[in-house]
Scaffold this motif. Structure first.
Motif, PDB file in Angstrom:
ATOM      1  N   ARG A   1       0.918  -0.711   0.134  1.00 14.60           N
ATOM      2  CA  ARG A   1      -0.432  -0.451   0.030  1.00 14.60           C
ATOM      3  C   ARG A   1       0.904   1.369   0.365  1.00 14.60           C
ATOM      4  O   ARG A   1       0.466   2.436  -0.166  1.00 14.60           O
TER       5      ARG A   1
ATOM      6  N   PRO B   1     -13.245  -3.146   5.352  1.00 12.09           N
ATOM      7  CA  PRO B   1     -12.345  -3.368   6.066  1.00 12.09           C
ATOM      8  C   PRO B   1     -13.422  -4.597   7.239  1.00 12.09           C
ATOM      9  O   PRO B   1     -12.821  -5.086   8.357  1.00 12.09           O
TER      10      PRO B   1
ATOM     11  N   GLN C   1      -8.575  -2.002  12.087  1.00  8.16           N
ATOM     12  CA  GLN C   1      -9.932  -2.189  11.010  1.00  8.16           C
ATOM     13  C   GLN C   1     -10.469  -3.355  10.707  1.00  8.16           C
ATOM     14  O   GLN C   1     -11.591  -3.598  10.448  1.00  8.16           O
TER      15      GLN C   1
ATOM     16  N   TYR D   1      -7.948   4.201   2.384  1.00  4.71           N
ATOM     17  CA  TYR D   1      -7.189   3.423   2.714  1.00  4.71           C
ATOM     18  C   TYR D   1      -7.661   3.239   3.988  1.00  4.71           C
ATOM     19  O   TYR D   1      -8.268   1.638   4.428  1.00  4.71           O
ATOM     20  N   THR D   2      -7.826   3.970   4.550  1.00  2.44           N
ATOM     21  CA  THR D   2      -9.000   3.903   5.726  1.00  2.44           C
ATOM     22  C   THR D   2     -10.130   4.314   5.943  1.00  2.44           C
ATOM     23  O   THR D   2     -10.801   4.321   6.994  1.00  2.44           O
TER      24      THR D   2
ATOM     25  N   TYR E   1      -4.808   1.712   9.885  1.00  7.09           N
ATOM     26  CA  TYR E   1      -5.551   1.057   8.534  1.00  7.09           C
ATOM     27  C   TYR E   1      -5.222  -1.207   9.074  1.00  7.09           C
ATOM     28  O   TYR E   1      -6.468  -2.300   8.954  1.00  7.09           O
ATOM     29  N   TYR E   2      -4.318  -1.535   9.626  1.00  3.30           N
ATOM     30  CA  TYR E   2      -4.512  -2.555  10.177  1.00  3.30           C
ATOM     31  C   TYR E   2      -5.965  -2.915  11.448  1.00  3.30           C
ATOM     32  O   TYR E   2      -6.199  -4.208  10.985  1.00  3.30           O
TER      33      TYR E   2
ATOM     34  N   ALA F   1      -5.104   8.719   3.926  1.00  8.42           N
ATOM     35  CA  ALA F   1      -6.478   8.344   4.038  1.00  8.42           C
ATOM     36  C   ALA F   1      -7.227   7.930   3.479  1.00  8.42           C
ATOM     37  O   ALA F   1      -7.972   6.458   3.362  1.00  8.42           O
TER      38      ALA F   1
END
Length: 365
Positions: free
Chosen positions: A24, A324, A44, A355-356, A41-42, A352
């Motif tokens: 990413r 997610p 989530q 991504y998130t 990110y992780y 973000a």
């Protein structure tokens, strides 16, 4: 079975859904340092039975994509501690995917001449710095053949990276032996034209991977070590390898006594051959321990593979970009958010957005 726990020796997961590794390129520069955005990110996606991190270079020369987070400096280890803590606080489990790209790089990314089993270049592109100062896909540099000293140093880099990963709070490591990267280059005839103990015979071509896995197991324990392979994928190569199936079976026989956490087969991406049921049964016959597969799987295909006893864990890649809460969506029969052209554009680099910022579904598990 997809949502049931899995246990093998000391390796355990709360379900059999795995988040596959995906580059990413969001690390903090300079220094390729993991950051709080990555931690979110992780976090989530921590409902997965296991998260496998994006590819993590074990050294500067092992880097093949700009802004990928490393694990070979104190600052990088500290950055990863934020990520692993966030995942654990959310009830998740995470392995680091340890990575050396070999010839699939550019000297402007690695900061030095890139290396490979043999000095053979083919047309290939990676994500790196553009002449105008931005980032995009650039043609790889010609590699130089590794010396025996460099090969042994690379093995040691992986062992040290595994120790660094445990210090950073990872639950284990997956060594990337797939997709035309360094170990895969050693395995295949077209990219390995060596005449020493690392080239020629099947045993010689798989020597570096076997030795590296054995040393890593000695360093951190078998239940914390896994490997990724892609025998049916010719990504980063010009043609199929006529000996790759035979080599894969010989490799699995060598790995079986190690009792790794799992062997992870990546399938159905790039230039690939379909994986047959006969191949899966052959794998099972020589390798009785945990098997994971990834590559365009759905809930339905995953359930079928599990029910047939051909695999133990199933990894999902692009569905995790836009979902997610993939486990909850699949468990509750909720629709998946589509991985579309906008999502593809945001895969590498940026912040973000893409991504998130993907929403969760409203249903509760």
């Amino acid at each position: 079975m997809l949502f049931s726990p899995f246990t093998f020796d000391a390796f355990q997961t709360k379900n059999r859904v795995v988040m596959a590794p995906m580059t990413r390129s969001r690390s903090t520069q300079p220094g390729d340092i993991p950051n709080l955005l990555m931690a979110e990110y992780y976090r989530q996606r921590a409902s997965a039975g296991l998260i496998i991190s994006e590819g993590v270079p074990v050294s500067a020369v092992g880097r093949g994509y700009s802004m990928t987070p490393g694990i070979y400096t104190a600052e990088q280890i500290a950055g990863w501690q934020q990520v692993t803590q966030a995942v654990h606080d959310a009830g998740g489990k995470i392995f680091a995917q340890l990575w050396h790209v070999g010839r699939r790089s550019h000297e402007r990314i690695a900061g030095q001449a890139i290396v490979a089993p043999s000095a053979i270049k083919i047309p290939d592109q990676v994500y790196g710095p553009l002449p105008d100062g931005g980032f995009g896909m650039i043609e790889t540099s010609p590699p130089k053949a590794m010396s025996t000293k460099e090969i042994l140093a690379t093995k040691n880099d992986f062992v040290q990276a595994a120790k660094n990963a445990i210090a950073a709070g990872f639950d284990g490591v997956e060594i990337h032996g797939a997709h035309g990267y360094l170990f895969d280059q050693f395995l295949r005839i077209a990219s390995n034209q060596r005449t020493d103990e690392y080239g020629g015979s099947l045993e010689n071509r798989m020597r570096l991977l076997v030795d590296t896995l054995a040393a890593t197991v000695d360093a951190i324990g078998a239940s914390k070590v896994a490997v990724r392979l892609s025998p049916m994928v010719t990504e980063g190569a010009a043609s199929e390898d006529p000996e790759i199936v035979a080599l894969t079976m010989a490799l699995l026989q060598q790995l079986a006594p190690m009792r790794l956490a799992y062997v992870h087969f990546s399938e159905n991406i790039g230039n690939y051959l379909p994986v047959t049921t006969d191949f899966r049964r052959q794998v099972r016959s020589v390798y009785p321990h945990p098997i994971m597969v990834a590559g365009k799987q759905t809930k339905q295909t995953a359930q079928a593979l599990l029910q047939d006893g051909l695999v133990d864990l199933v990894a999902f890649g692009t569905p995790y970009v836009t979902n997610p809460d993939l486990v909850e969506r699949m468990a509750n029969e909720q629709p998946l958010a589509e991985f579309d052209s906008d999502a593809r554009l945001s895969l590498y680099g940026g912040g973000a957005e893409g991504y998130t910022d993907y929403p969760r579904c409203s249903a509760k598990p």
